[in-house]
Design an enzyme around this catalytic site. Structure first.
Site, mmCIF file in Angstrom:
data_model
loop_
_atom_site.group_PDB
_atom_site.id
_atom_site.type_symbol
_atom_site.label_atom_id
_atom_site.label_comp_id
_atom_site.label_asym_id
_atom_site.label_seq_id
_atom_site.Cartn_x
_atom_site.Cartn_y
_atom_site.Cartn_z
ATOM 1 N N LYS A 74 4.066 8.097 24.360
ATOM 2 C CA LYS A 74 4.638 6.904 23.731
ATOM 3 C C LYS A 74 5.968 6.529 24.402
ATOM 4 O O LYS A 74 6.230 5.365 24.696
ATOM 5 C CB LYS A 74 4.887 7.225 22.252
ATOM 6 C CG LYS A 74 4.775 6.035 21.338
ATOM 7 C CD LYS A 74 5.110 6.430 19.920
ATOM 8 C CE LYS A 74 3.881 6.551 19.040
ATOM 9 N NZ LYS A 74 4.244 6.940 17.665
ATOM 10 N N THR B 27 5.859 9.023 7.026
ATOM 11 C CA THR B 27 5.644 9.875 5.849
ATOM 12 C C THR B 27 4.241 9.586 5.310
ATOM 13 O O THR B 27 4.090 8.986 4.260
ATOM 14 C CB THR B 27 6.696 9.601 4.752
ATOM 15 O OG1 THR B 27 6.719 8.193 4.467
ATOM 16 C CG2 THR B 27 8.075 10.046 5.159
ATOM 17 N N THR C 96 10.188 5.792 4.384
ATOM 18 C CA THR C 96 9.914 5.685 2.948
ATOM 19 C C THR C 96 9.667 7.086 2.395
ATOM 20 O O THR C 96 8.756 7.773 2.849
ATOM 21 C CB THR C 96 8.684 4.795 2.720
ATOM 22 O OG1 THR C 96 8.955 3.525 3.311
ATOM 23 C CG2 THR C 96 8.390 4.607 1.239
ATOM 24 N N PHE D 15 12.173 -2.786 4.946
ATOM 25 C CA PHE D 15 11.160 -3.562 4.227
ATOM 26 C C PHE D 15 10.282 -4.388 5.162
ATOM 27 O O PHE D 15 9.616 -5.324 4.722
ATOM 28 C CB PHE D 15 11.839 -4.486 3.209
ATOM 29 C CG PHE D 15 12.705 -3.752 2.221
ATOM 30 C CD1 PHE D 15 12.138 -3.161 1.104
ATOM 31 C CD2 PHE D 15 14.067 -3.641 2.416
ATOM 32 C CE1 PHE D 15 12.918 -2.464 0.187
ATOM 33 C CE2 PHE D 15 14.869 -2.948 1.506
ATOM 34 C CZ PHE D 15 14.287 -2.360 0.391
ATOM 35 N N GLU E 153 4.431 -5.561 9.036
ATOM 36 C CA GLU E 153 3.808 -5.633 10.348
ATOM 37 C C GLU E 153 3.370 -7.080 10.578
ATOM 38 O O GLU E 153 3.002 -7.782 9.649
ATOM 39 C CB GLU E 153 2.605 -4.690 10.420
ATOM 40 C CG GLU E 153 3.056 -3.241 10.476
ATOM 41 C CD GLU E 153 1.909 -2.256 10.431
ATOM 42 O OE1 GLU E 153 0.778 -2.621 10.777
ATOM 43 O OE2 GLU E 153 2.162 -1.112 10.033
ATOM 44 N N LEU F 148 -0.398 -13.398 -4.020
ATOM 45 C CA LEU F 148 -1.322 -13.741 -5.088
ATOM 46 C C LEU F 148 -2.647 -14.184 -4.468
ATOM 47 O O LEU F 148 -3.396 -14.938 -5.079
ATOM 48 C CB LEU F 148 -0.698 -14.860 -5.934
ATOM 49 C CG LEU F 148 -0.955 -14.849 -7.442
ATOM 50 C CD1 LEU F 148 -0.613 -13.515 -8.067
ATOM 51 C CD2 LEU F 148 -0.166 -15.961 -8.124
ATOM 52 N N GLY G 298 -4.378 -2.798 2.145
ATOM 53 C CA GLY G 298 -4.588 -1.575 2.907
ATOM 54 C C GLY G 298 -3.345 -1.336 3.732
ATOM 55 O O GLY G 298 -2.264 -1.781 3.358
ATOM 56 N N CYS H 154 1.219 1.521 4.449
ATOM 57 C CA CYS H 154 2.315 1.581 3.472
ATOM 58 C C CYS H 154 1.847 1.478 2.026
ATOM 59 O O CYS H 154 1.934 2.452 1.286
ATOM 60 C CB CYS H 154 3.337 0.495 3.763
ATOM 61 S SG CYS H 154 4.181 0.767 5.328
HETATM 62 C C1 UDX Z 1 4.178 -3.791 3.339
HETATM 63 C C2 UDX Z 1 5.374 -4.474 2.647
HETATM 64 O O1 UDX Z 1 5.124 -5.882 2.538
HETATM 65 C C3 UDX Z 1 6.643 -4.224 3.428
HETATM 66 O O2 UDX Z 1 7.744 -4.802 2.759
HETATM 67 C C4 UDX Z 1 6.843 -2.741 3.579
HETATM 68 O O3 UDX Z 1 7.975 -2.478 4.367
HETATM 69 C C5 UDX Z 1 5.619 -2.092 4.199
HETATM 70 O O4 UDX Z 1 4.451 -2.409 3.456
HETATM 71 P P1 UDX Z 1 2.638 -4.336 5.449
HETATM 72 O O5 UDX Z 1 1.952 -3.043 5.183
HETATM 73 O O6 UDX Z 1 3.005 -4.701 6.851
HETATM 74 O O7 UDX Z 1 4.000 -4.397 4.610
HETATM 75 O O8 UDX Z 1 1.658 -5.454 4.897
HETATM 76 P P2 UDX Z 1 1.729 -6.661 3.866
HETATM 77 O O9 UDX Z 1 1.939 -7.922 4.578
HETATM 78 O O10 UDX Z 1 2.611 -6.349 2.746
HETATM 79 O O11 UDX Z 1 0.202 -6.645 3.365
HETATM 80 C C6 UDX Z 1 -0.329 -5.488 2.711
HETATM 81 C C7 UDX Z 1 -1.772 -5.669 2.385
HETATM 82 O O12 UDX Z 1 -1.936 -6.549 1.287
HETATM 83 C C8 UDX Z 1 -2.652 -6.229 3.498
HETATM 84 O O13 UDX Z 1 -3.848 -5.460 3.555
HETATM 85 C C9 UDX Z 1 -2.940 -7.636 3.068
HETATM 86 O O14 UDX Z 1 -4.175 -8.094 3.545
HETATM 87 C C10 UDX Z 1 -2.949 -7.500 1.545
HETATM 88 N N1 UDX Z 1 -2.617 -8.726 0.819
HETATM 89 C C11 UDX Z 1 -1.411 -9.327 0.965
HETATM 90 C C12 UDX Z 1 -3.556 -9.268 -0.063
HETATM 91 O O15 UDX Z 1 -4.653 -8.729 -0.225
HETATM 92 N N2 UDX Z 1 -3.229 -10.406 -0.749
HETATM 93 C C13 UDX Z 1 -2.040 -11.020 -0.626
HETATM 94 O O16 UDX Z 1 -1.829 -12.021 -1.292
HETATM 95 C C14 UDX Z 1 -1.092 -10.454 0.272
#
Ligand code: UDX
Length: 439
Positions: free
Chosen positions: A37, A88, A124, A155, A158, A256, A263, A266
């Site tokens: 990496k 983590t 986290t 926070f 991705e 919403l 998934g 996180c």
């Molecule tokens: C999340 C948090 O948003 C972020 O603040 C934290 O630091 C890490 O975890 P991330 O895992 O990058 O970030 O994804 P995020 O954009 O939050 O989406 C999480 C999941 O929720 C995705 O699988 C997405 O498809 C799903 N999702 C999101 C829904 O099913 N519906 C929605 O309305 C929004």
């Protein structure tokens, strides 16, 4: 801006943090135990897909502000401030988080810290970790109390990691001294001078802000997905329901979006680790609702498989299934706990012939699930399919032309797992369109 920073752990979080801090003008050394990496990052190549990050990485490698190494000796020598950004993950077979990477980082770094410095945890972690690590740091470091710990949760999302790092909604710092607060205030001056709020608190509160934010987001998604279950039974439309709810300022429309649920690396593991930690603290009842949040989320994946099977007349045996999406969400190549791949592997286990396409996550998916078939494009993945499943709402899938795609499939059946398509348009083109939470 005198500080020289190290960033330990160069995954999604650490690589982004390192490059963005260099972009802000700091001298940064990124550290990882994974030599491969480090070699790739040093060559200006990201080991993962993140829009907008690679140019920042390259620019700062070229101007000399950013370097990478595997050496903790070099880290201790170089840095006045050390950010800990290691993972983590969920422990195999348990809800709790695996803290070994965080613990190992402190154990490796501390004995090398011979002068005053600040170690800042961004990973986290379960509440109580910073307290525990601060004692370990003071015990193992020759600098003693001068090697101090602070907690500063991250926070970033991705897909928006650069924007979220350079322009966060808020900065939260958990500190135990004025000195630590001052160092962190200095480090984040470029953000606070733009009006980003900075919240100063104790270790435990700062750790809890992160997990409770993720618990809230997961709950919001599962709430609308629970409504989707009711909509399915009552022949109502969850997308209209969600739209109507979103106009209430108190509720808001973000997170919403009903569909296949959450998934990634996180939300799923963070709510589980949070429940595990609450159990240890004797307040498991306070978070028992998160079990339901998790269960609703998993039920969506099962429902998706059921819907696809229904469309095929009750069995996957001898049937061809085209899957659009492998990443856990669009604009990412991350397949950790990906709902899309969960659905694809279940269908294969039930006898379906599955071909997956994803614009960025194909390589990761193939490595993790060599048993699935993979296409070279959306059209290739749906060739001769009896049903098409849209499981990750990449823009290129949202923009698919139903008429054109129809020419490739054996039968015009589609299940929209993300409520990303216009049902009328697809039905007008002769598709049998089904979606989660819609009539
Ligand atoms: C999340 C948090 O948003 C972020 O603040 C934290 O630091 C890490 O975890 P991330 O895992 O990058 O970030 O994804 P995020 O954009 O939050 O989406 C999480 C999941 O929720 C995705 O699988 C997405 O498809 C799903 N999702 C999101 C829904 O099913 N519906 C929605 O309305 C929004």
């Amino acid at each position: 801006m005198a500080q020289r920073l190290t960033v330990i752990g160069t995954g999604y979080l650490g690589a982004t943090h390192a490059a963005c801090m260099a972009e802000l003008g700091y001298e940064v050394l990124g550290i990882d135990v994974d030599a491969d990496k480090i070699a790739r990052l040093s060559a200006g190549e990201l080991p993962f897909y993140e829009p907008g990050l690679e140019p920042i990485l390259r620019r700062n490698l070229e101007n000399g502000r950013l370097r990478f190494s595997t050496s903790y000796d070099e880290a201790a020598e170089f840095g006045d401030v050390h950010f800990v950004c290691v993972g983590t993950p969920q422990k195999p077979g348990e809800y709790a988080a695996d803290m070994s990477y965080v613990d190992d980082t402190i154990t490796a770094l501390a004995p090398r810290l011979t002068r005053a410095c600040l170690v800042i945890g961004k990973s986290t972690v379960p509440v109580g970790t910073a307290e525990r690590l601060s004692r370990r740091l003071a015990r193992l470091s020759p600098a003693g109390d001068l090697a101090e710990l602070a907690w500063n949760p991250e926070f970033l999302r991705e897909g928006y990691a650069v924007e979220d790092t350079l322009h966060p909604d808020r900065i939260v710092i958990g500190v135990e001294s004025d000195r630590a607060e001052k160092v962190l205030r200095d480090v984040y001056t470029p953000m606070t001078s733009e009006g980003v709020p900075l919240i100063v608190t104790d270790y435990a509160t700062s750790e809890l802000v992160k997990v409770s934010a993720n618990a809230f987001l997961a709950t919001k998604i599962s709430f609308i997905n629970a409504m989707a279950e009711v909509c399915e039974a009552a022949h109502a439309d969850v997308t209209k329901l969600s739209e109507a709810l979103s106009h209430d300022d108190r509720i808001g429309g973000k997170f919403l979006g009903a569909g296949l649920g959450f998934g990634g690396g996180c939300l799923p593991k963070d709510i589980r680790a949070f429940m595990a930690r609450a159990g240890e603290l004797g307040v498991d009842q306070a978070l028992s609702f998160l079990r339901e949040v998790d269960a609703i989320n998993i039920r969506r994946r099962i429902r998706m498989v059921d819907l696809a099977r229904e469309l095929l007349g009750g069995s996957f045996i001898g049937r061809t299934v085209g899957v659009l999406g492998a990443a856990f969400k669009p604009n990412s190549d991350d397949i950790r706990d990906s709902p899309a791949l969960d659905v694809a592997t279940s269908i294969r286990a039930q006898g379906g012939q599955v071909t997956v396409f994803d614009p960025q996550a194909l390589e990761n998916a193939r490595r993790a699930h060599p048993e699935l078939g993979y296409g070279t494009s959306a059209q290739d993945a749906v060739a001769d399919a009896h049903v098409v499943l849209l499981l990750t709402e990449w823009k290129e899938f949202r923009d698919l032309d139903p008429e054109e795609l129809g020419a490739f499939v054996a039968e015009r059946n589609i299940v929209d797992g993300r409520n990303a398509l216009d049902p009328e348009r697809w039905r007008a083109a002769g598709w049998h369109y089904r979606a989660l939470g819609r009539p």
